[in-house]
Motif scaffolding. Structure first.
Motif, PDB file in Angstrom:
ATOM      1  N   ALA A 111      62.526  23.657  10.281  1.00  0.00           N
ATOM      2  CA  ALA A 111      63.365  24.227  11.334  1.00  0.00           C
ATOM      3  C   ALA A 111      63.978  25.544  10.874  1.00  0.00           C
ATOM      4  CB  ALA A 111      64.465  23.236  11.719  1.00  0.00           C
ATOM      5  N   GLY A 112      63.706  26.601  11.610  1.00  0.00           N
ATOM      6  CA  GLY A 112      64.257  27.913  11.303  1.00  0.00           C
ATOM      7  C   GLY A 112      63.511  28.687  10.234  1.00  0.00           C
ATOM      8  N   ARG A 113      62.532  28.071   9.578  1.00  0.00           N
ATOM      9  CA  ARG A 113      61.787  28.793   8.539  1.00  0.00           C
ATOM     10  C   ARG A 113      60.858  29.803   9.202  1.00  0.00           C
ATOM     11  NH1 ARG A 113      61.207  27.804   3.178  1.00  0.00           N
ATOM     12  NH2 ARG A 113      62.283  25.809   3.475  1.00  0.00           N
ATOM     13  N   ARG A 114      60.825  31.013   8.667  1.00  0.00           N
ATOM     14  CA  ARG A 114      60.068  32.118   9.259  1.00  0.00           C
ATOM     15  C   ARG A 114      58.723  32.262   8.543  1.00  0.00           C
ATOM     16  NH1 ARG A 114      64.934  36.122   8.049  1.00  0.00           N
ATOM     17  NH2 ARG A 114      64.444  35.129   6.050  1.00  0.00           N
TER      18      ARG A 114
ATOM     19  N   ALA B  23      59.329  25.488  12.956  1.00  0.00           N
ATOM     20  CA  ALA B  23      59.280  26.791  12.293  1.00  0.00           C
ATOM     21  C   ALA B  23      59.196  27.921  13.311  1.00  0.00           C
ATOM     22  CB  ALA B  23      58.082  26.856  11.345  1.00  0.00           C
ATOM     23  N   ARG B  24      59.647  29.083  12.897  1.00  0.00           N
ATOM     24  CA  ARG B  24      59.457  30.313  13.670  1.00  0.00           C
ATOM     25  C   ARG B  24      58.199  30.970  13.127  1.00  0.00           C
ATOM     26  NH1 ARG B  24      62.976  34.326  16.112  1.00  0.00           N
ATOM     27  NH2 ARG B  24      61.688  35.120  17.827  1.00  0.00           N
ATOM     28  N   VAL B  25      57.108  30.907  13.880  1.00  0.00           N
ATOM     29  CA  VAL B  25      55.815  31.324  13.363  1.00  0.00           C
ATOM     30  C   VAL B  25      55.339  32.588  14.061  1.00  0.00           C
ATOM     31  CG1 VAL B  25      53.437  30.645  12.906  1.00  0.00           C
ATOM     32  CG2 VAL B  25      55.240  28.911  12.873  1.00  0.00           C
ATOM     33  N   ALA B  26      55.043  33.609  13.275  1.00  0.00           N
ATOM     34  CA  ALA B  26      54.413  34.828  13.783  1.00  0.00           C
ATOM     35  C   ALA B  26      52.911  34.659  13.650  1.00  0.00           C
ATOM     36  CB  ALA B  26      54.894  36.046  13.001  1.00  0.00           C
ATOM     37  N   LEU B  27      52.196  34.827  14.753  1.00  0.00           N
ATOM     38  CA  LEU B  27      50.757  34.582  14.811  1.00  0.00           C
ATOM     39  C   LEU B  27      50.013  35.905  14.841  1.00  0.00           C
ATOM     40  CD1 LEU B  27      50.944  31.969  17.710  1.00  0.00           C
ATOM     41  CD2 LEU B  27      51.025  31.494  15.266  1.00  0.00           C
TER      42      LEU B  27
ATOM     43  N   ALA C  99      48.239  49.286  10.060  1.00  0.00           N
ATOM     44  CA  ALA C  99      48.787  48.341  11.032  1.00  0.00           C
ATOM     45  C   ALA C  99      49.627  47.262  10.375  1.00  0.00           C
ATOM     46  CB  ALA C  99      47.653  47.708  11.838  1.00  0.00           C
ATOM     47  N   TRP C 100      49.383  46.956   9.108  1.00  0.00           N
ATOM     48  CA  TRP C 100      50.146  45.909   8.433  1.00  0.00           C
ATOM     49  C   TRP C 100      51.640  46.210   8.444  1.00  0.00           C
ATOM     50  CZ3 TRP C 100      49.038  41.179   6.293  1.00  0.00           C
ATOM     51  CH2 TRP C 100      47.691  40.822   6.204  1.00  0.00           C
ATOM     52  N   ALA C 101      52.011  47.417   8.067  1.00  0.00           N
ATOM     53  CA  ALA C 101      53.431  47.765   7.999  1.00  0.00           C
ATOM     54  C   ALA C 101      54.077  47.706   9.375  1.00  0.00           C
ATOM     55  CB  ALA C 101      53.603  49.158   7.395  1.00  0.00           C
ATOM     56  N   GLU C 102      53.359  48.167  10.406  1.00  0.00           N
ATOM     57  CA  GLU C 102      53.913  48.143  11.766  1.00  0.00           C
ATOM     58  C   GLU C 102      54.115  46.721  12.252  1.00  0.00           C
ATOM     59  OE1 GLU C 102      54.190  47.733  15.903  1.00  0.00           O
ATOM     60  OE2 GLU C 102      52.335  47.211  14.838  1.00  0.00           O
ATOM     61  N   ARG C 103      53.137  45.853  12.019  1.00  0.00           N
ATOM     62  CA  ARG C 103      53.261  44.459  12.441  1.00  0.00           C
ATOM     63  C   ARG C 103      54.374  43.748  11.673  1.00  0.00           C
ATOM     64  NH1 ARG C 103      51.853  43.177  17.287  1.00  0.00           N
ATOM     65  NH2 ARG C 103      53.064  45.104  17.314  1.00  0.00           N
ATOM     66  N   TYR C 104      54.465  44.029  10.393  1.00  0.00           N
ATOM     67  CA  TYR C 104      55.514  43.406   9.576  1.00  0.00           C
ATOM     68  C   TYR C 104      56.905  43.806  10.085  1.00  0.00           C
ATOM     69  CZ  TYR C 104      58.344  42.261   5.447  1.00  0.00           C
ATOM     70  OH  TYR C 104      59.308  41.773   4.596  1.00  0.00           O
ATOM     71  N   GLN C 105      57.052  45.075  10.394  1.00  0.00           N
ATOM     72  CA  GLN C 105      58.344  45.533  10.913  1.00  0.00           C
ATOM     73  C   GLN C 105      58.660  44.874  12.244  1.00  0.00           C
ATOM     74  OE1 GLN C 105      60.626  47.582   9.237  1.00  0.00           O
ATOM     75  NE2 GLN C 105      61.849  46.647  10.876  1.00  0.00           N
ATOM     76  N   TYR C 106      57.642  44.743  13.092  1.00  0.00           N
ATOM     77  CA  TYR C 106      57.840  44.086  14.381  1.00  0.00           C
ATOM     78  C   TYR C 106      58.292  42.637  14.190  1.00  0.00           C
ATOM     79  CZ  TYR C 106      56.644  41.784  18.790  1.00  0.00           C
ATOM     80  OH  TYR C 106      56.691  41.032  19.949  1.00  0.00           O
ATOM     81  N   ILE C 107      57.645  41.916  13.276  1.00  0.00           N
ATOM     82  CA  ILE C 107      58.004  40.521  13.015  1.00  0.00           C
ATOM     83  C   ILE C 107      59.417  40.425  12.451  1.00  0.00           C
ATOM     84  CG2 ILE C 107      57.446  38.513  11.575  1.00  0.00           C
ATOM     85  CD1 ILE C 107      54.463  39.467  11.840  1.00  0.00           C
ATOM     86  N   CYS C 108      59.762  41.328  11.546  1.00  0.00           N
ATOM     87  CA  CYS C 108      61.119  41.329  10.982  1.00  0.00           C
ATOM     88  C   CYS C 108      62.154  41.625  12.053  1.00  0.00           C
ATOM     89  CB  CYS C 108      61.221  42.345   9.849  1.00  0.00           C
ATOM     90  SG  CYS C 108      60.330  41.859   8.355  1.00  0.00           S
TER      91      CYS C 108
ATOM     92  N   GLN D  28      61.901  40.781  15.135  1.00  0.00           N
ATOM     93  CA  GLN D  28      61.989  39.600  15.995  1.00  0.00           C
ATOM     94  C   GLN D  28      62.631  38.405  15.291  1.00  0.00           C
ATOM     95  OE1 GLN D  28      60.873  39.472  19.371  1.00  0.00           O
ATOM     96  NE2 GLN D  28      60.844  41.685  19.012  1.00  0.00           N
ATOM     97  N   ALA D  29      62.286  38.214  14.007  1.00  0.00           N
ATOM     98  CA  ALA D  29      62.698  36.995  13.302  1.00  0.00           C
ATOM     99  C   ALA D  29      63.713  37.247  12.201  1.00  0.00           C
ATOM    100  CB  ALA D  29      61.470  36.298  12.720  1.00  0.00           C
ATOM    101  N   GLY D  30      63.893  38.504  11.806  1.00  0.00           N
ATOM    102  CA  GLY D  30      64.837  38.808  10.737  1.00  0.00           C
ATOM    103  C   GLY D  30      64.235  38.811   9.357  1.00  0.00           C
ATOM    104  N   GLY D  31      62.939  38.529   9.248  1.00  0.00           N
ATOM    105  CA  GLY D  31      62.283  38.519   7.948  1.00  0.00           C
ATOM    106  C   GLY D  31      61.167  37.498   7.905  1.00  0.00           C
ATOM    107  N   VAL D  32      60.541  37.381   6.742  1.00  0.00           N
ATOM    108  CA  VAL D  32      59.446  36.434   6.544  1.00  0.00           C
ATOM    109  C   VAL D  32      59.744  35.612   5.293  1.00  0.00           C
ATOM    110  CG1 VAL D  32      56.997  36.181   5.983  1.00  0.00           C
ATOM    111  CG2 VAL D  32      57.715  37.891   7.679  1.00  0.00           C
TER     112      VAL D  32
END
Length: 259
Positions: free
Chosen positions: A12-15, A38-42, A72-81, A83-87
């Motif tokens: 629960a709450g794990r990103r 979990a908070r899952v980025a797909l 694209a990796w850096a852009e997607r990572y920033q987007y996920i962060c 949305q979720a605050g981190g990974v």
């Protein structure tokens, strides 16, 4: 004896960032972890398939991209962060596979398989490790394969790429565990996926993606470094790896290569 990694029993709450989540093991594991809270980025290339995995899970984050696009990796990572605050945990599950004997390999095909299976992992590591190291916590999970244990027929490029991932996971553990990070090596046997559907041979101990996902979750809960399954098959290959080459080659030739 203590587990090699910290155990994950509460999701629960794990990103989680799951790369390669559109089908097969990745999609099944995404569903397993989403149901656990979990908070899952797909991530994968096919956005429509990711939307299907994310359906009915409001905590899912759909973040499609091409893993071979290094920018694209850096852009997607920033987007996920954002949305979720981190990974907290990244799972590298994307893979390319084409069954072929050594004389069938093309340079372009080999380069593509190696770029997907191995090169993309290095790009992903460069993307997420700085933040994990800065806070002294996080997890890296690499999905390799028992095909990386020994040289097997029909895995002329796939097998070596997975052997490299096994080696990479081992050295990552010795590098990163003292700095507070966990590293998990996941070695599945045969699993019913679009990749294994290409095989024209009998696949012993074939599992469903859902069974694979549950085995992976149990491995996280036990804090294992290597999560391999199903044991009735993987242990045989582990034994094969320790045999003298003369015996190993004879067994592979007799049982695995059509006469």
């Amino acid at each position: 004896m203590r587990p090699l990694n910290r155990t994950i029993t509460t999701w629960a709450g794990r990103r989680v960032w799951l790369v390669g989540a559109s089908s097969g093991i990745g999609a099944a594991l995404a569903q397993e972890l989403l149901l656990a809270g979990a908070r899952v980025a797909l991530s994968a290339r096919r956005a429509e398939l990711l939307q299907g995995v994310a359906a009915r899970h409001p905590q899912a984050i759909v973040a499609p991209f091409d893993i071979l696009d290094q920018d694209a990796w850096a852009e997607r990572y920033q987007y996920i962060c954002d949305q979720a605050g981190g990974v907290d945990l990244i799972v590298f599950c994307a893979a390319a596979y084409h069954p072929e004997r050594s004389w069938d390999v093309s340079p372009d095909g080999a380069a593509h398989t190696l770029a997907v299976n191995l090169g993309s992992v290095y790009t992903g590591l460069a993307t997420v490790l700085p933040a994990m190291l800065a806070r002294g916590s996080g997890g890296i999970a690499i999905v390799a394969s028992v095909a990386g244990y020994v040289g097997l027929p029909n895995a002329s490029v796939y097998g070596p790429s997975k052997a490299a991932l096994i080696n990479l996971a081992e050295l990552l553990y010795t590098d990163l565990r003292p700095r507070g990070l966990d590293v998990y090596l996941i070695n599945p046997g045969f699993v019913q996926t679009p990749l294994t559907a290409q095989n024209q041979f009998a696949m012993p101990a074939l599992q469903t993606p859902q069974a694979a996902a549950k085995a992976i979750r149990r491995g996280f809960a036990a804090g294992l470094f290597e999560i391999h399954f199903p044991k009735r098959f993987t242990l045989i290959l582990k034994l094969l790896r320790w045999l003298p080459y003369r015996w190993r080659f004879a067994l592979i030739t007799h049982f695995l290569i059509p006469q």
